[in-house]
Write a protein that holds these residues in place. Structure first.
Motif, PDB file in Angstrom:
ATOM      1  N   LEU A   2       5.338 -11.091   6.314  1.00 23.05           N
ATOM      2  CA  LEU A   2       6.039  -9.808   5.887  1.00 23.05           C
ATOM      3  C   LEU A   2       6.031  -9.666   4.422  1.00 23.05           C
ATOM      4  CD1 LEU A   2       8.967  -9.751   8.362  1.00 23.05           C
ATOM      5  CD2 LEU A   2       6.862  -8.193   8.302  1.00 23.05           C
ATOM      6  N   SER A   3       6.595 -10.641   3.388  1.00 22.02           N
ATOM      7  CA  SER A   3       6.842 -10.516   1.953  1.00 22.02           C
ATOM      8  C   SER A   3       5.405 -10.300   1.400  1.00 22.02           C
ATOM      9  CB  SER A   3       7.756 -11.616   1.583  1.00 22.02           C
ATOM     10  OG  SER A   3       6.888 -12.988   1.628  1.00 22.02           O
ATOM     11  N   ALA A   4       4.554 -10.942   1.979  1.00 27.07           N
ATOM     12  CA  ALA A   4       3.238 -11.073   1.184  1.00 27.07           C
ATOM     13  C   ALA A   4       2.519  -9.770   1.433  1.00 27.07           C
ATOM     14  CB  ALA A   4       2.179 -12.231   1.801  1.00 27.07           C
ATOM     15  N   ALA A   5       2.795  -9.038   2.697  1.00 28.87           N
ATOM     16  CA  ALA A   5       2.100  -8.013   2.897  1.00 28.87           C
ATOM     17  C   ALA A   5       3.046  -6.701   2.188  1.00 28.87           C
ATOM     18  CB  ALA A   5       2.483  -7.526   4.393  1.00 28.87           C
ATOM     19  N   GLY A   6       4.239  -6.731   1.663  1.00 26.64           N
ATOM     20  CA  GLY A   6       4.849  -5.999   0.924  1.00 26.64           C
ATOM     21  C   GLY A   6       4.481  -6.066  -0.440  1.00 26.64           C
ATOM     22  N   MET A   7       4.268  -7.496  -0.959  1.00 25.56           N
ATOM     23  CA  MET A   7       3.659  -7.632  -2.275  1.00 25.56           C
ATOM     24  C   MET A   7       2.351  -7.254  -2.524  1.00 25.56           C
ATOM     25  SD  MET A   7       4.669 -11.411  -3.520  1.00 25.56           S
ATOM     26  CE  MET A   7       4.679 -12.286  -1.839  1.00 25.56           C
ATOM     27  N   SER A   8       1.427  -7.240  -1.392  1.00 20.28           N
ATOM     28  CA  SER A   8       0.093  -6.394  -1.591  1.00 20.28           C
ATOM     29  C   SER A   8       0.123  -5.036  -1.893  1.00 20.28           C
ATOM     30  CB  SER A   8      -0.666  -6.976  -0.155  1.00 20.28           C
ATOM     31  OG  SER A   8      -0.170  -6.063   1.062  1.00 20.28           O
ATOM     32  N   LEU A   9       1.164  -4.339  -1.650  1.00 23.71           N
ATOM     33  CA  LEU A   9       1.410  -2.954  -2.091  1.00 23.71           C
ATOM     34  C   LEU A   9       1.509  -2.601  -3.735  1.00 23.71           C
ATOM     35  CD1 LEU A   9       3.045  -1.539   0.978  1.00 23.71           C
ATOM     36  CD2 LEU A   9       0.784  -1.745   0.530  1.00 23.71           C
ATOM     37  N   ILE A  10       2.032  -3.978  -4.298  1.00 28.92           N
ATOM     38  CA  ILE A  10       2.224  -3.527  -5.751  1.00 28.92           C
ATOM     39  C   ILE A  10       1.130  -3.054  -6.357  1.00 28.92           C
ATOM     40  CG2 ILE A  10       3.005  -4.872  -7.762  1.00 28.92           C
ATOM     41  CD1 ILE A  10       4.748  -6.702  -6.137  1.00 28.92           C
ATOM     42  N   PRO A  11      -0.236  -3.636  -6.294  1.00 29.34           N
ATOM     43  CA  PRO A  11      -1.289  -2.874  -7.138  1.00 29.34           C
ATOM     44  C   PRO A  11      -1.384  -1.494  -6.849  1.00 29.34           C
ATOM     45  CG  PRO A  11      -2.048  -4.941  -6.101  1.00 29.34           C
ATOM     46  CD  PRO A  11      -0.588  -4.555  -5.469  1.00 29.34           C
ATOM     47  N   LEU A  12      -0.920  -0.765  -6.121  1.00 29.52           N
ATOM     48  CA  LEU A  12      -0.849   0.800  -6.022  1.00 29.52           C
ATOM     49  C   LEU A  12      -0.182   1.098  -7.167  1.00 29.52           C
ATOM     50  CD1 LEU A  12      -1.361   2.895  -3.961  1.00 29.52           C
ATOM     51  CD2 LEU A  12       1.133   2.648  -3.109  1.00 29.52           C
ATOM     52  N   LEU A  13       0.640   0.537  -7.750  1.00 25.95           N
ATOM     53  CA  LEU A  13       1.205   1.073  -8.977  1.00 25.95           C
ATOM     54  C   LEU A  13       0.492   1.176  -9.959  1.00 25.95           C
ATOM     55  CD1 LEU A  13       3.805   1.843 -10.789  1.00 25.95           C
ATOM     56  CD2 LEU A  13       4.142  -0.629 -11.283  1.00 25.95           C
ATOM     57  N   PHE A  14      -0.480   0.442 -10.094  1.00 26.40           N
ATOM     58  CA  PHE A  14      -1.587   0.450 -11.170  1.00 26.40           C
ATOM     59  C   PHE A  14      -2.734   1.368 -10.886  1.00 26.40           C
ATOM     60  CE2 PHE A  14       0.896  -3.681 -11.242  1.00 26.40           C
ATOM     61  CZ  PHE A  14       1.403  -3.446 -12.650  1.00 26.40           C
ATOM     62  N   GLY A  15      -2.956   1.159  -9.466  1.00 25.36           N
ATOM     63  CA  GLY A  15      -4.201   2.033  -9.162  1.00 25.36           C
ATOM     64  C   GLY A  15      -4.020   3.688  -9.190  1.00 25.36           C
ATOM     65  N   SER A  29      13.916 -16.304  -3.125  1.00 29.42           N
ATOM     66  CA  SER A  29      14.487 -15.118  -3.767  1.00 29.42           C
ATOM     67  C   SER A  29      13.509 -14.248  -4.203  1.00 29.42           C
ATOM     68  CB  SER A  29      15.562 -15.179  -4.685  1.00 29.42           C
ATOM     69  OG  SER A  29      15.081 -16.237  -5.690  1.00 29.42           O
ATOM     70  N   ILE A  30      12.700 -14.757  -5.099  1.00 28.20           N
ATOM     71  CA  ILE A  30      11.556 -14.058  -5.841  1.00 28.20           C
ATOM     72  C   ILE A  30      10.487 -13.491  -4.830  1.00 28.20           C
ATOM     73  CG2 ILE A  30       9.470 -14.337  -7.365  1.00 28.20           C
ATOM     74  CD1 ILE A  30      11.163 -16.412  -8.821  1.00 28.20           C
ATOM     75  N   HIS A  31      10.190 -14.302  -3.695  1.00 33.33           N
ATOM     76  CA  HIS A  31       9.358 -14.041  -2.827  1.00 33.33           C
ATOM     77  C   HIS A  31       9.705 -12.632  -1.900  1.00 33.33           C
ATOM     78  CE1 HIS A  31       7.302 -15.916   1.087  1.00 33.33           C
ATOM     79  NE2 HIS A  31       6.701 -14.888   0.878  1.00 33.33           N
ATOM     80  N   LEU A  32      11.002 -12.722  -1.656  1.00 32.68           N
ATOM     81  CA  LEU A  32      11.408 -11.492  -0.883  1.00 32.68           C
ATOM     82  C   LEU A  32      11.671 -10.459  -1.974  1.00 32.68           C
ATOM     83  CD1 LEU A  32      14.100 -13.301   1.532  1.00 32.68           C
ATOM     84  CD2 LEU A  32      11.960 -12.368   1.998  1.00 32.68           C
ATOM     85  N   SER A  33      12.049 -10.723  -3.099  1.00 37.21           N
ATOM     86  CA  SER A  33      12.205  -9.448  -4.094  1.00 37.21           C
ATOM     87  C   SER A  33      10.926  -8.892  -4.455  1.00 37.21           C
ATOM     88  CB  SER A  33      12.829  -9.978  -5.536  1.00 37.21           C
ATOM     89  OG  SER A  33      14.026 -10.703  -5.072  1.00 37.21           O
ATOM     90  N   LEU A  34       9.752  -9.542  -4.217  1.00 41.58           N
ATOM     91  CA  LEU A  34       8.419  -9.143  -4.721  1.00 41.58           C
ATOM     92  C   LEU A  34       7.903  -8.375  -3.579  1.00 41.58           C
ATOM     93  CD1 LEU A  34       6.827 -11.951  -6.725  1.00 41.58           C
ATOM     94  CD2 LEU A  34       7.366  -9.777  -7.557  1.00 41.58           C
ATOM     95  N   GLY A  35       8.264  -8.890  -2.295  1.00 40.22           N
ATOM     96  CA  GLY A  35       7.883  -7.817  -0.945  1.00 40.22           C
ATOM     97  C   GLY A  35       8.663  -6.606  -0.997  1.00 40.22           C
ATOM     98  N   ALA A  36       9.770  -6.721  -1.543  1.00 39.89           N
ATOM     99  CA  ALA A  36      10.705  -5.595  -1.417  1.00 39.89           C
ATOM    100  C   ALA A  36      10.406  -4.532  -2.648  1.00 39.89           C
ATOM    101  CB  ALA A  36      12.237  -5.689  -1.538  1.00 39.89           C
ATOM    102  N   ALA A  37       9.781  -5.111  -3.729  1.00 36.78           N
ATOM    103  CA  ALA A  37       9.356  -4.244  -4.636  1.00 36.78           C
ATOM    104  C   ALA A  37       8.024  -3.530  -4.267  1.00 36.78           C
ATOM    105  CB  ALA A  37       9.077  -5.022  -5.955  1.00 36.78           C
TER     106      ALA A  37
END
Length: 232
Positions: free
Chosen positions: A157-170, A206-214
């Motif tokens: 779940l957290s990795a799937a959330g983190m995978s959306l972070i590149p959307l910010l740059f794209g 904590s970092i794991h979940l925070s990045l997923g939420a980000a």
């Protein structure tokens, strides 16, 4: 929303991405097998214990499908912006947020599902092989299996959330390159171990979940911006 998701799946012939994911699974299996064979007998053997083995599997699986998610973001969002395909879709009597949300739901669910499925598949293969050719020093209990499934679910779940972070740059310049590069850099930062496979940034919950939420927050903010800046 379900209708939009169905149309997106048909539009991109999404079944072929399942095939690509299967090829990625095969590549992961071959790599993990090669690693186990070449490293066998070493003092810091990667498959010495079940916790280390499962962490190693999860690390490579997350890395593979987070980059895969970056490719999907590039194909389904950034490239459509650059080719102005989305500009045409935005003229339809459908809320712009829903159009992007349908794409992001597909990417999130696909990434979550493939990471969890591959983690369980590779873990099952590892246990089966060790049963016939013992090479792991400790034993695996049912309680450990239950805890592992919970950890794999949270990790996916957290990795799937983190995978959306590149959307910010794209989304900044609707760049496919920026999306892919940021996805790869994210994987290098998050999944690189600094004291063996059990210790990495991603192993700190904590970092794991925070990045997923980000990542989820970035996806939500990107949809909100569609009403103003990204449309102009």
């Amino acid at each position: 929303m379900i209708k939009l998701i169905s149309l997106e799946l048909r539009k991109y012939r999404f079944a072929r991405y399942i095939g690509y994911a299967a090829m990625a699974d095969l590549a992961i299996l071959l790599f993990l097998t090669l690693l186990g064979l070449t490293d066998y007998g070493a003092e810091d053997y990667a498959y010495a214990t079940y916790p280390e083995s499962f962490m190693l599997i999860d690390t490579f699986v997350r890395a593979t499908f987070m980059i895969f998610a970056g490719a999907l973001i590039s194909r389904m969002i950034a490239l459509e912006y650059r080719n102005q395909t989305l500009g045409v879709l935005f003229t339809y009597p459908i809320k712009r947020r829903k159009l992007i949300a349908a794409k992001l739901v597909i990417i999130f669910v696909f990434t979550f599902g493939m990471i969890l499925f591959t983690d369980v598949l590779m873990g099952s293969v590892l246990v089966a092989v060790d049963r016939f050719y013992p090479f792991i020093t400790d034993s695996l209990t049912m309680e450990q299996v239950r805890v592992l499934l919970l950890e794999y679910t949270v990790s996916s779940l957290s990795a799937a959330g983190m995978s959306l972070i590149p959307l910010l740059f794209g989304m900044r310049k609707h760049s496919v390159t920026a999306t892919m590069v940021s996805s790869i850099l994210l994987v290098l930062i998050v999944d690189s171990g600094f004291n063996g496979p059990l210790v990495s940034i991603n192993s700190i919950i904590s970092i794991h979940l925070s990045l997923g939420a980000a990542g989820l927050g970035i996806a939500w903010a990107s949809m909100l911006r569609l009403e103003t800046k990204d449309v102009n």
